[in-house]
Design a protein around this motif. Structure first.
Motif, mmCIF file in Angstrom:
data_model
loop_
_atom_site.group_PDB
_atom_site.id
_atom_site.type_symbol
_atom_site.label_atom_id
_atom_site.label_comp_id
_atom_site.label_asym_id
_atom_site.label_seq_id
_atom_site.Cartn_x
_atom_site.Cartn_y
_atom_site.Cartn_z
ATOM 1 N N VAL A 272 0.678 -0.959 0.229
ATOM 2 C CA VAL A 272 -0.443 0.159 -0.153
ATOM 3 C C VAL A 272 1.105 0.868 0.061
ATOM 4 O O VAL A 272 0.436 2.137 -0.886
ATOM 5 C CB VAL A 272 -0.861 -0.258 1.596
ATOM 6 C CG1 VAL A 272 -1.521 1.474 1.340
ATOM 7 C CG2 VAL A 272 -2.020 -1.768 1.016
ATOM 8 N N TYR A 273 1.922 1.690 1.060
ATOM 9 C CA TYR A 273 2.405 2.842 1.319
ATOM 10 C C TYR A 273 4.183 2.975 0.469
ATOM 11 O O TYR A 273 4.453 1.666 0.802
ATOM 12 C CB TYR A 273 2.514 3.241 2.583
ATOM 13 C CG TYR A 273 1.114 2.867 3.392
ATOM 14 C CD1 TYR A 273 -0.177 4.242 2.744
ATOM 15 C CD2 TYR A 273 0.658 2.358 4.190
ATOM 16 C CE1 TYR A 273 -1.268 4.351 3.249
ATOM 17 C CE2 TYR A 273 -0.655 2.565 4.541
ATOM 18 C CZ TYR A 273 -1.548 3.524 4.070
ATOM 19 O OH TYR A 273 -3.257 3.439 4.425
ATOM 20 N N LEU A 274 4.554 3.514 0.620
ATOM 21 C CA LEU A 274 6.323 3.667 0.636
ATOM 22 C C LEU A 274 6.697 3.613 1.684
ATOM 23 O O LEU A 274 6.463 4.098 2.607
ATOM 24 C CB LEU A 274 6.773 5.216 -0.355
ATOM 25 C CG LEU A 274 6.451 5.408 -1.630
ATOM 26 C CD1 LEU A 274 7.092 6.076 -2.098
ATOM 27 C CD2 LEU A 274 7.268 4.292 -3.121
ATOM 28 N N HIS A 275 7.506 2.873 1.529
ATOM 29 C CA HIS A 275 8.208 2.770 3.102
ATOM 30 C C HIS A 275 9.889 3.299 2.923
ATOM 31 O O HIS A 275 10.713 2.255 2.329
ATOM 32 C CB HIS A 275 8.470 1.863 3.872
ATOM 33 C CG HIS A 275 6.500 1.219 3.902
ATOM 34 N ND1 HIS A 275 6.540 2.461 4.890
ATOM 35 C CD2 HIS A 275 6.146 0.347 3.737
ATOM 36 C CE1 HIS A 275 5.374 1.775 5.364
ATOM 37 N NE2 HIS A 275 4.700 0.538 4.041
ATOM 38 N N GLN A 276 9.961 4.106 2.107
ATOM 39 C CA GLN A 276 11.165 5.208 2.563
ATOM 40 C C GLN A 276 12.657 3.725 3.398
ATOM 41 O O GLN A 276 12.352 4.988 4.141
ATOM 42 C CB GLN A 276 11.639 6.178 1.850
ATOM 43 C CG GLN A 276 10.535 7.034 0.551
ATOM 44 C CD GLN A 276 9.181 7.546 1.332
ATOM 45 O OE1 GLN A 276 9.045 7.139 2.121
ATOM 46 N NE2 GLN A 276 8.589 8.673 0.513
ATOM 47 N N VAL A 277 13.889 3.952 3.087
ATOM 48 C CA VAL A 277 14.958 4.519 3.756
ATOM 49 C C VAL A 277 16.130 4.950 3.146
ATOM 50 O O VAL A 277 15.915 4.645 2.219
ATOM 51 C CB VAL A 277 15.446 2.628 3.205
ATOM 52 C CG1 VAL A 277 16.488 2.221 4.350
ATOM 53 C CG2 VAL A 277 14.263 1.116 3.534
ATOM 54 N N PRO A 293 11.650 -2.829 -0.623
ATOM 55 C CA PRO A 293 11.927 -3.756 -1.551
ATOM 56 C C PRO A 293 13.466 -3.453 -1.738
ATOM 57 O O PRO A 293 13.880 -4.557 -2.291
ATOM 58 C CB PRO A 293 10.414 -4.018 -2.206
ATOM 59 C CG PRO A 293 9.891 -3.059 -1.322
ATOM 60 C CD PRO A 293 9.551 -2.046 -0.746
ATOM 61 N N ASP A 294 13.858 -2.231 -2.027
ATOM 62 C CA ASP A 294 14.612 -2.293 -3.344
ATOM 63 C C ASP A 294 15.942 -2.370 -2.104
ATOM 64 O O ASP A 294 16.831 -2.248 -2.727
ATOM 65 C CB ASP A 294 14.130 0.035 -3.504
ATOM 66 C CG ASP A 294 13.188 -0.173 -4.413
ATOM 67 O OD1 ASP A 294 13.229 -1.361 -5.302
ATOM 68 O OD2 ASP A 294 13.039 1.317 -4.198
ATOM 69 N N VAL A 310 13.722 3.778 8.659
ATOM 70 C CA VAL A 310 12.674 3.274 7.774
ATOM 71 C C VAL A 310 11.573 3.885 8.173
ATOM 72 O O VAL A 310 10.822 3.863 8.888
ATOM 73 C CB VAL A 310 12.242 1.765 7.827
ATOM 74 C CG1 VAL A 310 11.363 1.039 6.390
ATOM 75 C CG2 VAL A 310 13.224 0.754 7.301
ATOM 76 N N HIS A 311 10.705 3.886 6.950
ATOM 77 C CA HIS A 311 9.664 5.461 6.559
ATOM 78 C C HIS A 311 8.839 4.230 6.919
ATOM 79 O O HIS A 311 7.877 4.322 6.483
ATOM 80 C CB HIS A 311 9.307 6.608 5.511
ATOM 81 C CG HIS A 311 8.636 7.105 5.879
ATOM 82 N ND1 HIS A 311 7.693 7.519 4.616
ATOM 83 C CD2 HIS A 311 7.551 7.488 6.794
ATOM 84 C CE1 HIS A 311 6.553 7.464 4.565
ATOM 85 N NE2 HIS A 311 6.662 8.009 5.776
ATOM 86 N N PHE A 312 8.484 4.090 8.003
ATOM 87 C CA PHE A 312 7.436 3.186 8.171
ATOM 88 C C PHE A 312 6.637 3.660 9.838
ATOM 89 O O PHE A 312 7.459 3.639 10.937
ATOM 90 C CB PHE A 312 7.587 1.788 8.508
ATOM 91 C CG PHE A 312 6.544 0.952 8.847
ATOM 92 C CD1 PHE A 312 5.340 0.435 9.276
ATOM 93 C CD2 PHE A 312 5.975 -0.107 7.902
ATOM 94 C CE1 PHE A 312 4.383 -0.364 9.476
ATOM 95 C CE2 PHE A 312 5.055 -0.843 7.318
ATOM 96 C CZ PHE A 312 3.833 -0.881 8.694
#
Length: 401
Positions: A272-277, A293-294, A310-312
């Motif tokens: 659903v959401y982007l979770h930038q690292v 995942p990247d 992690v943007h979570f």
């Protein structure tokens, strides 16, 4: 709810599903009122309302708006802030980078945002201040593919800022928009945010007069992911003359990227959401990934002192458990900064919108999560003289902590 020094605190209702007004209102009845009864009995209760474009247009209908005004009065509730970040769907479908569309290069974003301010004025008591939070200009990938967007963003912000200023004068209210820096977006760090506003002022000499109406929504999760010091970042924004429209009280994941850490992160991969690292150590950033995942797929070796942030958004009231840490230290430092400058920002909002996609061990009934987040937050605020201690203790008892 109203706290010391005129501060206002709410939780953001973007944690609940609701794209139509009927769905949004149903969530207020089903979830917000039970939380309200548990954390603020006998007190006026503030709601941090999330309205997408469709829900906003439906609420703007005369009879619907009048009915909601009466509902707020009946339940002794008020709305001081609206989350205007997601224009369209936000739950139950792939959102990812489309959460930033339409961005601030478009008249659609301007029209939607101004409708939110018009609604806010109708939903507040006379003289109350109101804020709307919004996307950080655009997604970096959008602007990289179409560089002309940047100039268009400045033009639309000028149009919107002038309209907010006119509405503020007409209504006699302090109204302000907060652009929300976020990883991998047009503005993501405090330095980029200052440069963006400088560039806006350079592109439009009249923009300087709009800074009381267009400022920054400081999301503690986002700036924590960027390895920023809250004190340094907030001082930088203040020194640049930027208005702090709202503080998002939020926390992110942090983990060492060893085998155990990477394995545990797989539970947080979701569609659903982007979770930038962001990868770094101390205050140094080494690289960024647009989505979790990247990062997990990249074979680049980690350095011994590397940490992944992690943007979570994870709940405020409890640590996520080994091997994870969280960025509540950034949030606490932001509250320390506010303690010394309580007039710097009056609007505080808890924003843990990821309840539906949290790994099962971290998920508790949503009302219980919200009550525990209130208890944690009120305790943190009371310890700094920003909230009443008796209120914090009553909430803690209700939360069972």
């Amino acid at each position: 709810m109203k706290l010391n020094h005129g501060l206002q605190l709410a939780y953001c209702t973007n944690v609940h599903r609701g794209e139509t007004w009927a769905e949004t209102f149903a969530a207020l009845e089903r979830h917000t009122l039970p939380v309200r009864r548990r954390v603020a009995p006998g007190r006026t209760y503030a709601i941090g309302l999330r309205l997408g474009q469709r829900a906003a247009a439906e609420l703007a209908q005369r009879d619907t708006l009048l009915a909601f005004q009466r509902w707020l009065e009946r339940h002794d509730c008020t709305v001081f802030t609206i989350n205007g970040f997601p224009y369209g769907s936000f739950h139950g479908t792939r959102v990812k980078e489309q959460v930033y569309a339409p961005d601030w290069s478009t008249p659609e974003r301007t029209a939607y945002t101004l409708q939110l301010f018009e609604l806010l004025v109708q939903l507040q008591p006379p003289g109350a201040a109101g804020s709307v939070s919004t996307v950080p200009g655009s997604f970096k990938g959008f602007v990289a593919a179409e560089p002309a967007r940047r100039a268009a963003i400045f033009r639309q912000l000028s149009v919107c800022g002038r309209a907010i200023a006119d509405l503020a004068a007409k209504s006699g209210r302090d109204l302000h928009l907060g652009l929300e820096p976020e990883p991998c977006c047009l503005i993501e760090t405090s330095e980029e945010t200052v440069r963006f506003f400088d560039d806006w002022r350079n592109s439009d000499p009249a923009a300087a007069a709009l800074l009381p109406y267009v400022g920054v929504n400081y999301d503690c999760c986002h700036l924590g992911v960027e390895f920023e010091s809250a004190t340094v970042a907030l001082d930088r924004l203040a020194a640049a003359g930027l208005r702090l429209s709202k503080l998002h009280l939020s926390s992110a994941l942090r983990v060492r990227p060893d085998a155990a850490g990477r394995k545990a992160l797989e539970a947080f991969v979701e569609p659903v959401y982007l979770h930038q690292v962001v990868v770094g150590s101390g205050n140094t950033v080494r690289r960024r990934y647009v989505d979790l995942p990247d990062a997990l797929a990249d074979p680049t070796p980690s350095l011994p002192d590397d940490e992944w942030r992690v943007h979570f958004h994870v709940p405020l009231h409890a640590a996520p458990g080994a091997p994870f840490g969280d960025t509540r230290d950034h949030l606490m430092a932001a509250l320390d900064w506010l303690q010394a400058r309580p007039a710097a920002c009056a609007h505080l909002e808890m924003e843990t919108y990821t309840w539906e996609v949290l790994p099962t061990p971290l998920r508790i009934p949503i009302e219980d999560q919200l009550v525990r987040e209130y208890a944690w937050t009120l305790d943190a605020l009371a310890s700094r003289g920003l909230a009443d201690r008796a209120l914090a203790e009553a909430c803690a008892r209700e939360a069972g902590v």
